[in-house]
Design a protein around this motif. Sequence first.
Motif, PDB file in Angstrom:
ATOM      1  N   LYS A 227       0.834  -1.212   0.000  1.00 50.65           N
ATOM      2  CA  LYS A 227       0.000   0.000   0.000  1.00 50.65           C
ATOM      3  C   LYS A 227       0.865   1.257   0.000  1.00 50.65           C
ATOM      4  O   LYS A 227       0.502   2.286   0.565  1.00 50.65           O
ATOM      5  CB  LYS A 227      -0.930   0.001   1.217  1.00 50.65           C
ATOM      6  CG  LYS A 227      -1.966  -1.120   1.181  1.00 50.65           C
ATOM      7  CD  LYS A 227      -2.931  -1.020   2.354  1.00 50.65           C
ATOM      8  CE  LYS A 227      -3.988  -2.116   2.287  1.00 50.65           C
ATOM      9  NZ  LYS A 227      -4.947  -2.041   3.413  1.00 50.65           N
ATOM     10  N   VAL A 228       2.024   1.176  -0.644  1.00 49.06           N
ATOM     11  CA  VAL A 228       2.927   2.318  -0.667  1.00 49.06           C
ATOM     12  C   VAL A 228       2.346   3.437  -1.529  1.00 49.06           C
ATOM     13  O   VAL A 228       1.631   3.189  -2.503  1.00 49.06           O
ATOM     14  CB  VAL A 228       4.312   1.880  -1.207  1.00 49.06           C
ATOM     15  CG1 VAL A 228       4.233   1.543  -2.685  1.00 49.06           C
ATOM     16  CG2 VAL A 228       5.346   2.953  -0.950  1.00 49.06           C
ATOM     17  N   ASN A 229       2.639   4.664  -1.147  1.00 46.50           N
ATOM     18  CA  ASN A 229       2.199   5.832  -1.906  1.00 46.50           C
ATOM     19  C   ASN A 229       3.109   6.005  -3.118  1.00 46.50           C
ATOM     20  O   ASN A 229       4.285   6.328  -2.983  1.00 46.50           O
ATOM     21  CB  ASN A 229       2.258   7.083  -1.024  1.00 46.50           C
ATOM     22  CG  ASN A 229       1.798   8.336  -1.757  1.00 46.50           C
ATOM     23  OD1 ASN A 229       1.367   8.277  -2.902  1.00 46.50           O
ATOM     24  ND2 ASN A 229       1.890   9.468  -1.092  1.00 46.50           N
ATOM     25  N   THR A 230       2.587   5.766  -4.301  1.00 50.44           N
ATOM     26  CA  THR A 230       3.407   5.816  -5.503  1.00 50.44           C
ATOM     27  C   THR A 230       3.748   7.235  -5.935  1.00 50.44           C
ATOM     28  O   THR A 230       4.633   7.421  -6.771  1.00 50.44           O
ATOM     29  CB  THR A 230       2.687   5.112  -6.664  1.00 50.44           C
ATOM     30  OG1 THR A 230       1.435   5.771  -6.915  1.00 50.44           O
ATOM     31  CG2 THR A 230       2.435   3.646  -6.343  1.00 50.44           C
ATOM     32  N   GLY A 231       3.082   8.229  -5.375  1.00 53.31           N
ATOM     33  CA  GLY A 231       3.327   9.602  -5.795  1.00 53.31           C
ATOM     34  C   GLY A 231       4.769  10.026  -5.625  1.00 53.31           C
ATOM     35  O   GLY A 231       5.365  10.642  -6.510  1.00 53.31           O
ATOM     36  N   THR A 232       5.360   9.687  -4.485  1.00 52.95           N
ATOM     37  CA  THR A 232       6.743  10.077  -4.218  1.00 52.95           C
ATOM     38  C   THR A 232       7.746   9.189  -4.942  1.00 52.95           C
ATOM     39  O   THR A 232       8.931   9.492  -4.986  1.00 52.95           O
ATOM     40  CB  THR A 232       7.024  10.009  -2.701  1.00 52.95           C
ATOM     41  OG1 THR A 232       6.745   8.681  -2.242  1.00 52.95           O
ATOM     42  CG2 THR A 232       6.150  10.991  -1.945  1.00 52.95           C
TER      43      THR A 232
END
Length: 400
Positions: A299-304
């Motif tokens: 569930k990592v935030n792909t934005g960064t």
Amino acid sequence: MTALQNGPLIQKARVSSIDIMRGIVMVIMALDHTRDFYHADALLFDPTDLTKTSPALFFTRWITHFCAPTFVLLSGVAIRISEGRKTKKELSVFLLTRGLWLILLEIVVMRFSFFFNFYYDFTFFQVIWAIGASMVVLSALIYLNQSVIVAIGLILLFGHNAFDGARIEAGQPGYVLWTLLNQAGPIQISEGHVLLVAYPVFPWLGIMLTGYGIGKWYLNGFDGAKRKKLLLYSGASAIAMFVILRYLNLYGDPSLWQPGKNGLFTLMAFLNCTKYPVSLLYTLMTVGPVLIILSAMEKVNTGTLKPLVVFGRVPLFYYVLHFYLIHLTALIAYLIVSGKSLGELDFRFSAGFGGIPAGAGFSLPWVYVAWLSIVIAIYPVCKWYNQYKSTHHQWWLSYL
């Protein structure tokens, strides 16, 4: 590989971790290839030779060991995911044609990126060949029951080292076939032309088919929490098996370890597993942590991490482009430092590596500067190509 980026939106959250993981290892991969062309000692000795290397050089090489197994494993995962959008026959034809195309790419396009000559005095069979040949085999296996395919993969993965002692010497019957399948080594194609098989098929096919089995965990409807646990437990089990088998020098690697001159060199000896051909312990050592990282990135935030996602979505394009850019810039740097002209360079393999003679190059810190510069420079081009593939659907894009 492109199957990961062309599916419905519902798949994006599930496979973004795969894109990120692939992107991570591709960035790391560029470090090793930059070292090959830029480092002054690259052609003088193996960076994993504990009698000559330094800890900094050893771990610069060792961290890149994660790249090829991850690349091949995730190729298997992507193939399994793509089954939901193709019939068996369509997938079989695609695997066959793309596999043959990758082998041709290795022989023509990638070979030229290594040597910048048309002599064909020396040719490598590396990871692109291994993936292509494995796809050709899988194009036939795909008609079998999925559990049988995975079983074959695990047998190859865990069993190929049982044949470490079954070596066939050059000139003996079966040498060429056995070298292509299970033992790394040179094949004399003709007078003055040698093919070095660095990646024999069996162990890499085992990794791909294992990835194909793991791909089941990424199919639509598979419980995310269960996938996270399976990835974590599988990764931890692989690491545990590696530690036990390696410590006992029992099985899984033809190169046994022994204590070094101090604690750090003992650790280096323990981690110094065989890559050519890739051993079971090498695979467990690298794939285990990758599975744990995939579990952590569910569930990592792909934005960064957008640059890594971009790299991960255009792996073949990145792979080809980064080799040409590394070699070209290293050659230009050598010409500037040496004061030589292009006409004075010898591009035969016996004279060096793609026009750069042994001993020429830079210190390790400058290798890192060149590596980061090349990765940064290549990103805008990969971003453009990813956008192009996302908005165009010509059939040939699935081969690039």
